[in-house]
Design an enzyme around this catalytic site. Structure first.
Site, PDB file in Angstrom:
ATOM      1  N   GLU A   7       0.830  -1.213  -0.083  1.00 10.28           N
ATOM      2  CA  GLU A   7       0.131   0.005  -0.125  1.00 10.28           C
ATOM      3  C   GLU A   7       0.937   1.172   0.092  1.00 10.28           C
ATOM      4  O   GLU A   7       0.587   2.209  -0.798  1.00 10.28           O
ATOM      5  CB  GLU A   7      -0.862  -0.048   1.204  1.00 10.28           C
ATOM      6  CG  GLU A   7      -2.087  -1.134   0.965  1.00 10.28           C
ATOM      7  CD  GLU A   7      -3.134  -0.679   2.167  1.00 10.28           C
ATOM      8  OE1 GLU A   7      -3.119  -0.048   3.009  1.00 10.28           O
ATOM      9  OE2 GLU A   7      -4.365  -1.493   1.805  1.00 10.28           O
ATOM     10  N   HIS A  51     -10.539   1.812   0.763  1.00  8.46           N
ATOM     11  CA  HIS A  51     -11.046   1.018   1.939  1.00  8.46           C
ATOM     12  C   HIS A  51     -12.344   0.916   1.913  1.00  8.46           C
ATOM     13  O   HIS A  51     -12.833   0.074   2.776  1.00  8.46           O
ATOM     14  CB  HIS A  51     -10.780   1.441   3.066  1.00  8.46           C
ATOM     15  CG  HIS A  51      -8.943   1.394   3.189  1.00  8.46           C
ATOM     16  ND1 HIS A  51      -8.184   2.377   2.778  1.00  8.46           N
ATOM     17  CD2 HIS A  51      -8.285   0.390   4.083  1.00  8.46           C
ATOM     18  CE1 HIS A  51      -6.856   1.905   3.171  1.00  8.46           C
ATOM     19  NE2 HIS A  51      -6.971   0.921   3.718  1.00  8.46           N
TER      20      HIS A  51
END
Length: 390
Positions: A247, A281
């Site tokens: 990430e 997310h």
């Protein structure tokens, strides 16, 4: 908005969409903590990381002709690397001073090093009323944890986190399940145990395995080593290694240089790029609805909270990346936050030493903001290309 900057923003959006979309190319029938799902998504993440840096190469060599090597623009350099990592860890440890002190106060030391740890709750639950009626940790219906205890992390391949308790819950649940099976099979004494198993997982805010471990007599260390399931190991590997590194590479190394090269100011880069990170997310609503059976309103509220929390963390990670020029500075902070989870403020307020814990928390946050500009002076890290100067 200038055409070059608009193209850079659209490219960042495409990179973020590719990262999330690649997690679902294998289908959605299995829960996210299932070993097969984790392995497939690991492959997807590796593939996305392998191509996400290409726009930075194009921007640096074709559009702007930046003299700095592409790997340095990506934050992949060795100069002052240990200093950047240590400074980053010191900052986040200071920020979480209160929760760290709480974990020290609630840590129950083992009586013997020759027996296996079992996670036990310290709440008012009567242990005698509990039994070992839980399914195998690898069962598809149980690997995601209960909906009432679900809170995602921000840092795993599908976005768990710096942040949330789902990873901690599934880790401890899988560990307790395997240990429970071990005790009931009488692996340590050659006979079945008649005592009830206590596969409880500690209260909110606890870290991954080991923060509230007490030791139950019976099995030798070798049995404890075999009690950890492959599913649990994969979850830990995902949450603490693959997720933070992938990430940070995608959402920091592969996005920040594009915006900087297009002339976006330091402040705007810090506040803009975490929006992509937080939005990545929101797909957790799918998991909450499909595998956790969480009501729609609660699923949206959980995802919204996670969006805000991951966006705030993204500000810090982007700041560290820009000021130090090191990808690993942001990744180290990400790993720490995934390990410690969201601060257990409710548990801290209920603790007998709540005043001390709250004062430590306030002091830690104050010290964090005082140290942040001092520990991240760009000249300290000998950047050949100073992001902060643009």
């Amino acid at each position: 908005m200038p055409s070059g900057l608009a193209l850079a923003v659209l490219t960042c959006l495409a990179i973020a969409s590719s990262y999330v979309g690649a997690l679902y190319i294998w289908g959605r029938s299995l829960p996210r903590d299932h070993p097969t799902t984790i392995k497939r998504r690991l492959l997807s993440v590796v593939l996305v990381c392998g191509v996400s840096w290409a726009p930075v190469y194009f921007w640096a060599t074709r559009l702007h002709g930046a003299p700095t090597p592409v790997h340095q623009l990506l934050g992949l350099r060795l100069k002052k690397l240990p200093v950047a990592i240590l400074d980053s860890l010191l900052l986040v440890a200071t920020l979480f001073a209160g929760p760290l002190l709480y974990f020290l106060y609630t840590l129950e030391l083992p009586e013997s090093h020759s027996t296996p740890p079992i996670m036990q709750t310290r709440g008012p639950t009567n242990a005698k009323s509990l039994n070992c009626n839980i399914k195998d940790a690898n069962n598809d219906d149980q690997s995601g944890g209960s909906s009432s205890d679900y809170l995602d992390r921000d840092g795993d391949p599908d976005g768990e986190t710096a942040d949330g308790a789902a990873g901690r819950l599934s880790n401890a649940q899988a560990f307790a399940t395997s240990t429970c099976r071990l005790r009931r099979s009488g692996a340590s004494e050659g006979q079945r145990s008649s005592e009830p198993c206590v596969p409880a997982v500690g209260g909110g805010g606890g870290r991954n395995l080991g923060d509230r471990a007490v030791y139950a007599a019976g099995a030798p260390p070798s049995s404890w080593l075999h009690s950890a399931t492959s599913s649990q190991s994969l979850v830990l590997w995902r949450n603490l290694v693959v997720a933070p590194l992938s990430e940070e590479f995608v959402f920091r190394s592969c996005m920040v240089p594009l915006l900087v090269l297009e002339g976006l100011s330091f402040q705007n880069v810090v506040f803009l790029t975490p929006l992509f990170f937080g939005a990545a997310h929101l797909h957790h609503v799918i998991h909450l609805l499909r595998h956790q059976q969480v009501p729609l309103g609660r699923a949206v509220a959980t995802a919204s909270f996670q969006f805000l929390y991951t966006m705030v963390f993204g500000w810090l990670a982007t700041f560290l990346f820009l000021r130090t020029g090191h990808l690993m500075a942001a990744a180290a902070a990400h790993i720490f936050c995934n390990w410690i989870g969201f601060p257990p403020f409710a548990d801290m307020m209920a603790h007998p030493r709540c005043v001390q814990l709250m004062l430590t928390t306030v002091a830690g946050v104050t010290a964090f903001f005082m140290l942040l500009p001092r520990l991240t002076v760009p000249e300290k890290y000998q950047q050949d290309y100073c992001f902060y100067c643009h």
